[in-house]
Design an enzyme around this catalytic site. Structure first.
Site, mmCIF file in Angstrom:
data_model
loop_
_atom_site.group_PDB
_atom_site.id
_atom_site.type_symbol
_atom_site.label_atom_id
_atom_site.label_comp_id
_atom_site.label_asym_id
_atom_site.label_seq_id
_atom_site.Cartn_x
_atom_site.Cartn_y
_atom_site.Cartn_z
ATOM 1 C CB CYS A 83 85.508 21.194 110.502
ATOM 2 S SG CYS A 83 86.751 22.496 110.447
ATOM 3 C CG HIS A 333 85.187 25.052 115.233
ATOM 4 N ND1 HIS A 333 84.982 23.698 115.336
ATOM 5 C CD2 HIS A 333 85.491 25.262 113.907
ATOM 6 C CE1 HIS A 333 85.154 23.124 114.149
ATOM 7 N NE2 HIS A 333 85.465 24.048 113.282
#
Lengths: 385, 385
Positions: A83, A333
């Protein structure tokens, strides 16, 4: 080392983009970032690119980017760090420009998470982001992974689900003004608390969505900046920090040591302290994550994250406004794009062009924490004084 | 920009390593690269790492590397660029050291291709390395992909299967002396020609194997080199070049334009011409690929690659010895490790420590071509004069 500026930033609207493939997303974001450069830019000005993509959606990432936007005569490097992929791409591009190898480079982050050509997305997310030989088989995919940390934070410091809900309330409120955000609805503390449980202490509204999205930046060496803009934003510091992959090895769960390390490096490079940060985009994959981030980034003392949001210190008018864009929680996201999009928002904030403008910000920070909370990348930007 | 040296190189034996997981491979190669530094090195000397891994074998690559070798307090970046991943990792590490951000860094390339925790390997290889929306569905995985180029080379220039077989003969002969090689057997032209056909014009013995393996380098800035060795090898140039992903877009098949671009950049940075190269490790994933490489790298004129091997110009005693290590064809092709291992071999060659030593080499070149022949990375090393 040369100073490196951001001279352009572009995004596409994040969301469930079932009408677009990754190639269309790349084309759209490339047009947007080029249009954003004050004095204009020609494709021939771009000398190299770094591409943060996590899922290899349409196959070989660097090649798909080159093909899609017609940049076949420049080097393109794909970087991946779970991430933290977006800010990691910025970091590597920064090194090459600062080092004198290129004057103008493109950084792209993009991710197709709601659908893909192979349907590979669904199983790839949990396997690629952790240790699949040890952690994954004992049931620690994304939410459970972060829940272990936040649950311990509650135990150690009395952090509450109500405090976490305030993060969701704040970020959804901020996202209302952000045209790129996936969600445009507000939530109340009560709604967050009553939402179906995903994994304690995270209800559905404590979790960020999975998102399709793309973001891009153009970086430029100090000696070429004048040609493109009179209002550059400077990269003041970058950092990358790691922690153990396996949760069995982590010895203090109410923190993400990877963030602490990445932030320390970035602050040192920028020559500033946490209190110098005027606005921040921080990795709120879960509401409780944002609370731990406040502490790891030095915005407040250890254990005080819950109080920090309760006192409104991270709201737009607070001491250190966090996630004025809506954050991962509301804006979305799309893994490779997330960190790049955070830098876009900080760029707009420092130029005074943001939708949720923080007045007079000088320093802004972008932060990712990812994988099995094992990787963090931090970028600090500074306005031209 | 500072000069950057290679001060250490280590490999593990390549092969079908069913008795080792990726973590054991990483530990072994890390010990080997540390041991290789003339004056010794301490883990605390290493300030950052770049990791080339293609398959995410045990999950999150940077984290798995950090965990496996106990380097949790330094930044680690994973880069991926299909079969060029290894030399791409070298290139990005080089930028950061040359740019002044780190003095001593580790570059690791590793791949587990014969088995993996998820069994993901088998389907990932063809999908990640090309355009899976367009090229893959029409049947262009690895061998067919390269065969299109080589078949056209045969048509345009009269290149023969016998000439290709000579590449296999040479590389298997070279590999006999290489303790890290996957294969230790020689082949004859007749055996290569009679081997079962994979995809015309490649028989089984025209194809490199799929391999487990790991390789590592330690890079060091010029001002710190003396502490570690009196015989550094310098990185003289790096290059990354791209070409269209889809074969439908490629307009001159008997060449890999990605190689031409990457090599041009690397030669220019090094300030040399192709004829200055004294030894090379080049991407012989298929025998015919090596023949095209001779031309793309400027070792001979376009169309003369077949004659180049026929005249023995790429043998150990030839004008430009190619693949003294045995190359991908015999040493093996663990994707992320391959380019790093090529640089190990060139490092040993330029220090006079190689198993198949080329006398008095000053410049050596490492070359990958990968994906749908869409990405190439080239590294040029130079001996201390």
């Amino acid at each position: 080392m040369r100073k490196v500026a951001v001279i352009g930033a572009g995004m596409i609207r994040f969301g469930e983009l079932l009408d677009k493939g990754i190639k269309e997303m790349l084309q759209e974001v490339y047009l947007n970032v080029n249009k954003s450069v004050d004095n204009g830019i020609d494709p021939s000005d771009i000398q190299a690119a770094w591409f943060g993509e996590y899922y290899e959606t349409d196959g070989m990432p660097a090649g798909v980017l080159a093909d899609s936007i017609g940049l076949l005569d420049i080097p393109i490097t794909r970087v991946e760090n779970a991430c933290a992929t977006g800010n990691e791409a910025v970091r590597n591009a920064f090194f090459a420009v600062s080092g004198g190898f290129y004057d103008v480079v493109l950084v792209v982050g993009a991710e197709k998470m709601r659908d893909s050509s192979t349907g590979a997305t669904l199983w790839k997310m949990p396997t690629k982001t952790r240790d699949i030989a040890w952690d994954f088989p004992v049931g620690i995919p994304g939410p459970g992974n972060f829940a272990l940390h936040v649950r311990r934070h509650m135990h150690e410091f009395g952090t509450t689900r109500e405090q976490m809900a305030l993060v969701a309330v704040k970020n959804h409120k901020n996202g209302m003004k952000e045209p790129h955000a996936q969600f445009h609805f507000e939530v109340t503390v009560e709604e967050v608390l009553k939402a179906p449980m995903v994994v304690y202490p995270f209800g559905l509204l404590d979790c960020c969505p999975q998102t399709d999205g793309a973001a891009a930046l153009i970086l430029c060496s100090e000696d070429k900046v004048d040609r493109f803009t009179k209002r550059p934003v400077w990269i003041a510091g970058v950092g990358n920090g790691l922690d153990y992959v396996m949760h069995a090895h982590k010895n203090f769960l109410p923190s993400f040591p990877a963030t602490v390390k990445a932030a320390k490096t970035a602050y040192k490079m920028a020559g500033i302290e946490p209190e110098d940060i005027d606005v921040a985009e921080i990795h709120d994959c879960f509401t409780g994550t944002e609370i731990i981030n406040y502490e790891d980034l030095g915005f407040c003392d250890r254990g005080q994250g819950g109080k920090f949001i309760e006192r409104g210190e991270s709201t737009i008018s607070g001491r250190i406004p966090c996630n004025p864009s809506g954050g991962l929680k509301c804006k979305g996201h799309p893994i490779g794009a997330t960190g790049v999009a955070q830098c876009c928002e900080i760029y707009w904030q420092l130029r005074g062009d943001a939708n949720n403008q923080v007045d007079g910000a000088l320093y802004g920070l972008a932060h990712n924490i990812g994988g099995p909370t094992a990787i963090s990348c931090v970028t600090i930007l500074r306005r031209s004084k």
